[in-house]
Design a protein around this motif. Structure first.
Motif, PDB file in Angstrom:
ATOM      1  N   VAL A 122       3.076  -5.076   2.448  1.00  0.00           N
ATOM      2  CA  VAL A 122       2.622  -5.550   4.287  1.00  0.00           C
ATOM      3  C   VAL A 122       2.218  -7.314   3.928  1.00  0.00           C
ATOM      4  O   VAL A 122       2.133  -7.995   4.525  1.00  0.00           O
ATOM      5  CB  VAL A 122       0.805  -5.016   4.337  1.00  0.00           C
ATOM      6  CG1 VAL A 122       0.884  -3.531   4.595  1.00  0.00           C
ATOM      7  CG2 VAL A 122       0.403  -5.170   2.471  1.00  0.00           C
TER       8      VAL A 122
ATOM      9  N   HIS B  32     -10.682 -17.178  13.872  1.00  0.00           N
ATOM     10  CA  HIS B  32      -9.947 -17.131  15.502  1.00  0.00           C
ATOM     11  C   HIS B  32     -10.533 -18.857  16.281  1.00  0.00           C
ATOM     12  O   HIS B  32      -9.793 -18.910  17.397  1.00  0.00           O
ATOM     13  CB  HIS B  32      -9.693 -15.677  15.935  1.00  0.00           C
ATOM     14  CG  HIS B  32      -9.483 -14.823  15.281  1.00  0.00           C
ATOM     15  ND1 HIS B  32      -7.458 -14.865  15.101  1.00  0.00           N
ATOM     16  CD2 HIS B  32      -9.973 -13.799  14.810  1.00  0.00           C
ATOM     17  CE1 HIS B  32      -7.478 -14.179  14.370  1.00  0.00           C
ATOM     18  NE2 HIS B  32      -8.305 -12.772  14.466  1.00  0.00           N
TER      19      HIS B  32
ATOM     20  N   TYR C  70       0.727  -1.229   0.340  1.00  0.00           N
ATOM     21  CA  TYR C  70       0.095  -0.154   0.248  1.00  0.00           C
ATOM     22  C   TYR C  70       0.920   1.127  -0.008  1.00  0.00           C
ATOM     23  O   TYR C  70       1.636   1.501   1.219  1.00  0.00           O
ATOM     24  CB  TYR C  70      -0.293   0.383   0.991  1.00  0.00           C
ATOM     25  CG  TYR C  70      -2.217  -0.954   1.232  1.00  0.00           C
ATOM     26  CD1 TYR C  70      -3.230  -0.781   0.145  1.00  0.00           C
ATOM     27  CD2 TYR C  70      -2.020  -1.900   2.547  1.00  0.00           C
ATOM     28  CE1 TYR C  70      -4.246  -2.350   0.111  1.00  0.00           C
ATOM     29  CE2 TYR C  70      -2.730  -2.964   1.823  1.00  0.00           C
ATOM     30  CZ  TYR C  70      -3.783  -3.509   1.141  1.00  0.00           C
ATOM     31  OH  TYR C  70      -5.371  -3.833   0.998  1.00  0.00           O
TER      32      TYR C  70
ATOM     33  N   GLU D  11     -12.952 -14.156   8.877  1.00  0.00           N
ATOM     34  CA  GLU D  11     -13.517 -13.862  10.205  1.00  0.00           C
ATOM     35  C   GLU D  11     -15.045 -13.842  10.074  1.00  0.00           C
ATOM     36  O   GLU D  11     -16.128 -12.828  10.586  1.00  0.00           O
ATOM     37  CB  GLU D  11     -12.983 -12.988  10.523  1.00  0.00           C
ATOM     38  CG  GLU D  11     -11.308 -12.931  10.576  1.00  0.00           C
ATOM     39  CD  GLU D  11     -10.969 -11.575  11.496  1.00  0.00           C
ATOM     40  OE1 GLU D  11     -11.129 -11.625  12.777  1.00  0.00           O
ATOM     41  OE2 GLU D  11      -9.912 -11.482  12.402  1.00  0.00           O
TER      42      GLU D  11
ATOM     43  N   PRO E  97      -1.749 -13.307  13.872  1.00  0.00           N
ATOM     44  CA  PRO E  97      -1.935 -11.935  14.747  1.00  0.00           C
ATOM     45  C   PRO E  97      -2.559 -10.882  13.496  1.00  0.00           C
ATOM     46  O   PRO E  97      -2.575 -10.749  12.732  1.00  0.00           O
ATOM     47  CB  PRO E  97      -0.874 -11.738  14.886  1.00  0.00           C
ATOM     48  CG  PRO E  97       0.310 -12.894  14.934  1.00  0.00           C
ATOM     49  CD  PRO E  97      -0.317 -12.968  13.722  1.00  0.00           C
ATOM     50  N   SER E  98      -3.358  -9.837  14.384  1.00  0.00           N
ATOM     51  CA  SER E  98      -3.719  -8.657  13.771  1.00  0.00           C
ATOM     52  C   SER E  98      -2.925  -8.082  12.765  1.00  0.00           C
ATOM     53  O   SER E  98      -1.881  -7.482  13.341  1.00  0.00           O
ATOM     54  CB  SER E  98      -4.820  -7.736  14.988  1.00  0.00           C
ATOM     55  OG  SER E  98      -5.165  -7.281  14.075  1.00  0.00           O
ATOM     56  N   GLY E  99      -2.797  -8.092  11.780  1.00  0.00           N
ATOM     57  CA  GLY E  99      -2.339  -6.701  10.528  1.00  0.00           C
ATOM     58  C   GLY E  99      -1.495  -7.980   9.713  1.00  0.00           C
ATOM     59  O   GLY E  99      -0.130  -7.319   9.333  1.00  0.00           O
ATOM     60  N   SER E 100      -1.355  -8.866   9.907  1.00  0.00           N
ATOM     61  CA  SER E 100      -0.288 -10.426   9.748  1.00  0.00           C
ATOM     62  C   SER E 100      -0.153  -9.751   7.911  1.00  0.00           C
ATOM     63  O   SER E 100       0.256 -10.761   6.838  1.00  0.00           O
ATOM     64  CB  SER E 100      -0.496 -11.641  10.340  1.00  0.00           C
ATOM     65  OG  SER E 100      -1.459 -11.756  10.509  1.00  0.00           O
ATOM     66  N   GLY E 101      -1.627  -9.558   7.498  1.00  0.00           N
ATOM     67  CA  GLY E 101      -1.919  -9.522   6.247  1.00  0.00           C
ATOM     68  C   GLY E 101      -3.452 -10.562   5.579  1.00  0.00           C
ATOM     69  O   GLY E 101      -3.318 -10.805   4.607  1.00  0.00           O
ATOM     70  N   LYS E 102      -3.725 -11.223   6.849  1.00  0.00           N
ATOM     71  CA  LYS E 102      -4.824 -12.410   6.035  1.00  0.00           C
ATOM     72  C   LYS E 102      -6.080 -12.182   5.151  1.00  0.00           C
ATOM     73  O   LYS E 102      -6.022 -12.396   4.453  1.00  0.00           O
ATOM     74  CB  LYS E 102      -5.512 -12.679   7.801  1.00  0.00           C
ATOM     75  CG  LYS E 102      -4.308 -13.215   8.572  1.00  0.00           C
ATOM     76  CD  LYS E 102      -4.699 -14.181  10.214  1.00  0.00           C
ATOM     77  CE  LYS E 102      -5.834 -12.630  10.815  1.00  0.00           C
ATOM     78  NZ  LYS E 102      -4.967 -11.769  11.208  1.00  0.00           N
ATOM     79  N   SER E 103      -6.180 -11.084   5.342  1.00  0.00           N
ATOM     80  CA  SER E 103      -7.561 -10.322   5.114  1.00  0.00           C
ATOM     81  C   SER E 103      -6.915  -9.208   3.684  1.00  0.00           C
ATOM     82  O   SER E 103      -7.614  -9.609   2.630  1.00  0.00           O
ATOM     83  CB  SER E 103      -8.131  -8.860   5.895  1.00  0.00           C
ATOM     84  OG  SER E 103      -8.943  -9.124   7.106  1.00  0.00           O
ATOM     85  N   THR E 104      -5.607  -9.421   3.669  1.00  0.00           N
ATOM     86  CA  THR E 104      -5.300  -8.860   2.503  1.00  0.00           C
ATOM     87  C   THR E 104      -4.574  -9.802   1.471  1.00  0.00           C
ATOM     88  O   THR E 104      -5.410 -10.182   0.574  1.00  0.00           O
ATOM     89  CB  THR E 104      -3.574  -7.764   2.626  1.00  0.00           C
ATOM     90  OG1 THR E 104      -4.135  -6.687   4.034  1.00  0.00           O
ATOM     91  CG2 THR E 104      -3.226  -6.948   1.734  1.00  0.00           C
TER      92      THR E 104
END
Ligand SMILES: Nc1ncnc2c1ncn2[C@@H]1O[C@H](COP(=O)(O)OP(=O)(O)OP(=O)(O)O)[C@@H](O)[C@H]1O
Ligand SMILES: [Mg+2]
Length: 253
Positions: free
Chosen positions: A19, A207, A14, A175, A38-45
């Motif tokens: 990321v 999760h 980005y 999620e 963890p949050s921000g690790s890039g799963k959704s991306t």
């Protein structure tokens, strides 16, 4: 079996910030892969790259043997237009944390929308199939309800039925139960369990460690834009090799 998802060295930035730093990940046809991290690790991306809601800056991504959002031009990849990507994308179902149903359409209307508008199938056939899908997610009796009249768990089950109405070859879940009250999670997981049992290829960010342990063929753990480790649920969840996986699991279990 041929790989349904085949990601090699996928990079995503980005602006100037990278990321995803080169994701390698395979999902075989009929396989259920749970993606943890963890949050921000890039799963959704990463999920968004799989159906080309995001472009990628390096590597390549194929679904069912086809590049998504690109075509090969010599040894380069050329990005396709939205219109050109639509056919490939229509074979990939996606379910989000927040259900994103059309508020002005009934449960049945939500499910019928894409097959009628995108696939231009006859309404009568689509209605019949949509009713069967409502039955499959346990909501045949709520076909005329609007999203605002349904619980979160019911809305999510409609969202799953809506995705299934396009006869996807692959289902992506980001999620899907995270926004739900605890007592509503079970019904949604039951629907997903049923799908897995019927052989649907699924890539699930979750999760819900219990679900991953029971349903996943493979668990992939991501951190800071990289796959840290992957393997059968028992191995990754009970005997993780990497310190970062252990640390994460200690927090969520
Ligand atoms: N549209 C965007 N613009 C800029 N940065 C973004 C954008 N979307 C995500 N990011 C950044 O990319 C990184 C990965 O985010 P992503 O949402 O993929 O993480 P995640 O693993 O899904 O986290 P969570 O568990 O909280 O959902 C984060 O640092 C995030 O801030
Ligand atoms: Mg996310």
């Amino acid at each position: 079996m041929s790989a349904s998802v085949h990601a090699r060295g996928v990079r995503k930035s980005y602006g100037l910030v990278e990321v995803l730093h080169g994701i390698d990940l395979e999902v075989a046809a009929g396989e259920v892969v749970c993606l943890l991290g963890p949050s921000g690790s890039g799963k959704s991306t990463f999920l968004r790259c799989v159906n080309h809601l995001e472009s990628i800056n390096g590597g390549e991504l194929e679904v069912a043997g086809e590049l998504v959002g690109y075509r090969r031009d010599g040894d380069k990849l050329r990005e396709l237009t939205d219109r050109e990507t639509a056919a490939t994308r229509s074979r990939i179902g996606m379910v989000f944390q927040h259900f994103h149903l059309f508020p002005h359409l009934t449960a049945l209307g939500n499910i019928m929308e894409a097959p009628v508008r995108v696939l231009k199938r006859p309404k009568q056939d689509v209605r019949r199939d949509a009713m069967a899908l409502l039955d499959r997610v346990g909501l045949a009796d709520r076909c005329d309800a609007y999203p605002s009249q349904l619980s979160g768990g019911q809305q999510q089950r409609i969202a799953i039925a809506r995705a299934l109405a396009m006869s996807p070859q692959l289902m992506l879940f980001d999620e899907p139960t995270s926004a739900l009250d605890p007592e509503l999670v079970g019904d949604v997981l039951d629907v997903m369990r049923g799908l897995a049992k019927d052989g649907m290829t699924m890539l699930v960010v979750t999760h819900e460690i219990g679900f991953a342990r029971e349903v996943a063929d493979r668990v992939v753990f991501m951190d800071a834009g990289l796959v840290v480790e992957s393997g059968p649920p028992r191995q990754v969840l009970d005997e993780p090799r990497e310190a970062r996986t252990k640390e994460f699991l200690a927090k969520v279990l």
